[in-house]
Design an enzyme around this catalytic site. Structure first.
Site, PDB file in Angstrom:
ATOM      1  N   SER A 157       0.839  -1.197   0.000  1.00 42.70           N
ATOM      2  CA  SER A 157       0.000   0.000   0.000  1.00 42.70           C
ATOM      3  C   SER A 157       0.877   1.252   0.000  1.00 42.70           C
ATOM      4  O   SER A 157       1.587   1.497  -0.974  1.00 42.70           O
ATOM      5  CB  SER A 157      -0.964  -0.041   1.187  1.00 42.70           C
ATOM      6  OG  SER A 157      -1.924   0.985   1.099  1.00 42.70           O
ATOM      7  N   ASP A 297      -9.163  -4.466  -5.682  1.00 44.27           N
ATOM      8  CA  ASP A 297      -8.593  -3.368  -4.900  1.00 44.27           C
ATOM      9  C   ASP A 297      -9.382  -2.085  -5.166  1.00 44.27           C
ATOM     10  O   ASP A 297      -9.375  -1.560  -6.277  1.00 44.27           O
ATOM     11  CB  ASP A 297      -7.124  -3.172  -5.275  1.00 44.27           C
ATOM     12  CG  ASP A 297      -6.397  -2.199  -4.358  1.00 44.27           C
ATOM     13  OD1 ASP A 297      -7.042  -1.275  -3.831  1.00 44.27           O
ATOM     14  OD2 ASP A 297      -5.172  -2.352  -4.182  1.00 44.27           O
ATOM     15  N   HIS A 331      -8.522  -4.058  -1.097  1.00 47.26           N
ATOM     16  CA  HIS A 331      -7.208  -3.471  -0.846  1.00 47.26           C
ATOM     17  C   HIS A 331      -6.461  -4.228   0.252  1.00 47.26           C
ATOM     18  O   HIS A 331      -5.237  -4.154   0.327  1.00 47.26           O
ATOM     19  CB  HIS A 331      -7.362  -1.997  -0.453  1.00 47.26           C
ATOM     20  CG  HIS A 331      -6.055  -1.271  -0.359  1.00 47.26           C
ATOM     21  ND1 HIS A 331      -5.267  -1.009  -1.465  1.00 47.26           N
ATOM     22  CD2 HIS A 331      -5.386  -0.769   0.712  1.00 47.26           C
ATOM     23  CE1 HIS A 331      -4.177  -0.364  -1.080  1.00 47.26           C
ATOM     24  NE2 HIS A 331      -4.216  -0.218   0.232  1.00 47.26           N
TER      25      HIS A 331
END
Length: 354
Positions: A157, A297, A331
């Site tokens: 991330s 995501d 995500h």
């Protein structure tokens, strides 16, 4: 049900922030914590802070090839030591075997045990961005730990976005790059829109008082939970986990009950992504790169085609896109290394120094 099982099905936001460090029996060397202080650090704004504390966790023998692992927003290096991440990557024979590599997991500026606004400066803390985080990591490695070369830089991330920057800013320092749950393109579209709303929801709360609050503003808990639900967790997963209102309410209640960070720290962490844009520097990347994303995501939707276009600018780059299912978590999918452990192992063999 253990703590990991209790929270793995809500959101990566909870998964990485609730699990205490070193909370399971691992089959790799014991982690060690440390601090290094930069005597003076100049931020991208020109602001300077003396004695900038940088915290880190290391695993393994410092004489072995070094692997740098970078955490996501509102997380820490130690929080990545979970059974489904470290437990699948750091053990004997696994891709990042900690008996063969020296693994370094730093806390970024603004989080964990590194210097942050809540240490005392509050809203007077220098405004930092991802370039500052990468520079601080570089100084920690080279000046603090004496590391001059990296076998791998891997980030999740926010850490994934920093991995792109690492490849551009220090192209000769690593053998390989693995940015995960990220893209090199400018912070924009829903990803930035939701981040801006997250920050402004807190800053516009009268209780925030320009960062001079005496108790944490109520907006912090509500805004952070809204953001987590909207941008992580997976559409199919949430439908499977919460097909009724009662089950959905239970998930929300669990998230609302999670421990919260300091509001100033939180605002700084999310605002730091605002000027991120690795796209202009892609041509500077030399190391082979394996990008790993998930098809569901919410922050990096593959249907935009931006990742595919970016990878075409690199000579040695490939993409592993994990298919969406009721078992993936949007995500948050890549917090579980199960879906990519084999490909990562192959990539480490492919990029091994000759």
């Amino acid at each position: 049900m253990n703590i990991f099982a209790a929270f793995r099905n809500t959101s990566i936001y909870i998964l990485f922030s609730l699990l205490p460090a070193f909370c399971f029996a691992q089959d790799y060397p014991a982690p060690h914590e440390g601090d290094w202080t930069a005597p003076s650090f100049t931020f991208h704004t020109g602001e300077t802070l003396n004695n900038l504390r940088l915290h880190y966790v290391t695993i393994g023998d410092p004489t072995k090839p070094a692997v740098l692992i970078l955490h996501g927003t509102n997380s820490t290096g130690a929080s990545m030591l979970t059974p489904r991440f470290a437990g699948k990557l750091f053990g004997p024979g696994q891709p990042l075997d900690a008996t063969k590599y020296f693994i370094v997991l730093p806390d970024g500026i603004g989080i964990g045990k590194s210097a942050k606004p809540s240490d005392g400066l509050r809203a007077r803390f220098p405004q930092y961005d991802y370039n500052d985080l990468v520079l601080s990591q570089y100084r920690l490695l080279t000046e603090g730990l004496g590391i001059k070369h990296l076998r791998l830089v891997l980030g999740y991330s926010m850490g994934g976005m920093q991995t792109w920057l690492w490849g551009e800013q220090y192209p000769d320092m690593m053998d390989a790059l693995v940015p995960m749950a990220s893209q090199p393109t400018e912070m924009s579209a829903r990803n930035w829109m939701m981040r801006r709303m997250l920050v402004e929801s807190i800053q516009q709360d009268p209780a925030y008082d320009h960062g001079n609050y005496t108790v944490q503003p109520p907006s912090l808990r509500l805004a952070s939970t809204m953001f987590a639900i909207a941008t992580s967790g997976g559409t199919l997963a949430y439908q499977a986990l919460a097909p009724t209102r009662a089950q959905a309410d239970k998930l929300v209640d669990t998230m609302l009950a999670a421990p919260q960070t300091d509001a100033n720290d939180f605002v700084y962490q999310w605002a730091s992504s605002g000027d991120y844009n690795a796209a202009p520097g892609l041509s500077r990347i030399k190391a082979p790169l394996l990008a790993i994303n998930s098809a569901d995501d919410e922050r990096n939707p593959p249907e935009t085609g931006t990742m595919q276009a970016s990878l075409k600018q690199l000579q040695h780059a490939s993409l592993l896109l994990v298919p969406a299912s009721a078992e993936t978590r949007g995500h948050g999918t890549l917090a579980d290394a199960t879906t990519y452990v084999q490909r990562l192992g192959d990539f480490m063999r492919e990029t091994a120094p000759q």
